[in-house]
Design a protein around this motif. Structure first.
Motif, short mmCIF file in Angstrom:
data_model
loop_
_atom_site.label_atom_id
_atom_site.label_comp_id
_atom_site.label_asym_id
_atom_site.label_seq_id
_atom_site.Cartn_x
_atom_site.Cartn_y
_atom_site.Cartn_z
N ARG A 120 4.75 8.47 8.87
CA ARG A 120 4.11 7.90 7.67
C ARG A 120 4.63 6.49 7.39
NH1 ARG A 120 4.60 13.46 4.88
NH2 ARG A 120 2.48 14.30 5.01
N GLN A 135 -1.00 -0.19 7.71
CA GLN A 135 -2.04 -0.29 6.69
C GLN A 135 -1.82 -1.49 5.79
OE1 GLN A 135 -1.84 3.63 4.94
NE2 GLN A 135 -3.32 4.49 6.40
N GLY A 192 -1.71 9.94 9.11
CA GLY A 192 -2.66 8.84 8.99
C GLY A 192 -2.92 8.03 10.23
N ASN A 231 -10.75 13.94 9.37
CA ASN A 231 -10.17 12.61 9.16
C ASN A 231 -10.84 11.52 9.98
OD1 ASN A 231 -7.53 12.95 7.38
ND2 ASN A 231 -7.64 14.72 8.76
#
Length: 414
Positions: free
Chosen positions: A207, A214, A237, A258
């Motif tokens: 993460r 991101q 993610g 996802n």
């Protein structure tokens, strides 16, 4: 300058071929449509494809631009970096010649090669590079056979442990010019002391890396072979799952929920099994590949039937065993594993562009996108192997510039 390509078109979207026109203005596609519907302005350079097929430039989502010429890691680890750089530059030229106008370098020298390409010093595809692979100590990216300090110095990974160190490692790659981050969330085939089924990195570590990507509008690709490592990557993610050999039903469900993309890289497995011993692949690597080969095929078919998005990638790094320039072998293997030829082409164009985070710029022949296209002699829908033969790639255009044009009486220019 305006150019127009006229002939049979496979536009990469998955729709049926049609006889049409691709009108190019500068580096972008101005219009695509049926013959008679698209007006070709006077003085436009017109390329008529009388026999053959016009397609988007191909994309390989998983290459290593490291200038490797052997999978004998003890030998390659101590070869001069300068020598590897020259080899990698030649590999870039081979990729473009084979019709590949974009690639993802998932660990390699791509951050430097793309600058040389952009400067016009060498020829090659558009490169998105992860630079160094992020691996936990003792993980898939670690060189297990070497002392730790030596492995950290000569390998092409950044070893990191704990969320803070992983966060720093991700920042370092972006500082050096990386376009995205590549991590290892499981062991692998070509790492001596771990297993493909073993999960690596904690959820917190993954993460932390994803968050850093991101923050700069980027993404993470995960080497992930075992079921738990695949699911950890998705839950944290990660965007793309590389290999995915042991994916289970829960992992497939998570990918669908996802929107993850699976990049199975069948080509590397096929090469290791068929010729690995000849080219000095370690015995333990060949043994592990044999153990997972059938399992990967079965699980891939299950994921495909469920509707998981598939993109094409070879895991090639150069040399006689994994030659860059023969990347379209992956399309042949995808067809063997159950995709139609059209689905395989979409995997190497439209879906591949999603894996690059560039679906609005490349991957299909549509107005407003970069003018990346190839002209192939033959019909890849009838024989997908047509794309693997470099001599069949008659024309390569990247961003509106003709990078390759082989003389052919079946292609006329006016």
């Amino acid at each position: 300058m305006k150019m127009a390509f006229v002939g049979r078109i496979i536009d990469g979207t998955g729709k049926a071929p049609f006889d049409g026109v691709v009108l190019i203005d500068g580096e972008k596609i101005e219009r695509v449509g049926l013959i008679g519907e698209v007006e070709i302005p006077p003085k436009t350079k017109t390329i008529k494809v009388n026999s053959g097929t016009i397609l988007p430039g191909l994309i390989d989502c998983h290459v290593h631009l490291m200038g490797e010429r052997t999978l004998d890691f003890m030998k390659s680890a101590f070869e001069p970096s300068e020598l590897k750089s020259v080899r990698a530059a030649m590999d870039c030229s081979k990729l473009l010649d084979a019709g590949y106008t974009s690639v993802r370098d998932v660990g390699g020298l791509g951050i430097y090669l793309k600058r040389a390409i952009e400067e016009g010093e060498i020829k090659g595809p558009r490169i998105l590079s992860a630079f160094k692979i992020l691996s936990q100590t003792g993980g898939h990216g670690d060189m297990h056979s070497l002392p730790l300090d030596v492995a950290a110095r000569v390998g092409f990974s950044r070893l990191c442990d704990g969320a803070d160190d992983c966060r720093k490692a991700a920042r370092e790659q972006f500082r050096e010019g990386a376009d995205f981050i590549k991590i290892c969330t499981t062991g692998g085939v070509l790492s001596e002391r771990d297993l493909p089924t073993s999960a690596q990195f904690t959820l917190d570590e993954i993460r932390a890396i994803v968050e850093e990507a991101q923050r700069v509008g980027s993404f993470v690709a995960a080497h992930a072979e075992g079921a738990e490592g695949i699911k950890n990557a998705i839950r944290a993610g990660v965007k793309t799952i590389e290999h995915g050999d042991f994916i289970d039903d829960e992992g497939i469900k998570l990918m669908l929920e996802n929107g993850n993309i699976l990049i199975p890289t069948f080509s590397i497995g096929e090469r290791i099994i068929s010729e690995g011993e000849k080219y000095k692949v370690p015995e333990w690597g060949i043994k592990k590949m044999h153990q997972l080969w059938k399992v990967q095929s079965e699980n891939f078919k299950k994921a495909k039937r469920a509707g998981v998005k598939i993109a094409a990638g070879t895991d090639f790094g150069g040399g006689p065993l994994t030659p860059l320039g023969e990347n379209a072998q992956e399309l042949e293997l995808l067809v063997r594993e159950g995709l139609t030829p059209m689905e395989a082409i979409v995997a190497a164009t439209k879906t591949a562009s999603e894996a690059l985070n560039m679906k609005d710029k490349v991957g299909t022949l549509e107005a407003g996108k970069f003018a990346d296209l190839i002209v192939v002699e033959g019909d890849p829908l009838s024989d997908i192997s047509t794309l693997r033969k470099t001599e069949n790639i008659k024309v390569v255009v990247k961003e509106g510039k003709i990078e390759k044009h082989l003389r052919s009486n079946k292609i006329t220019i006016s």
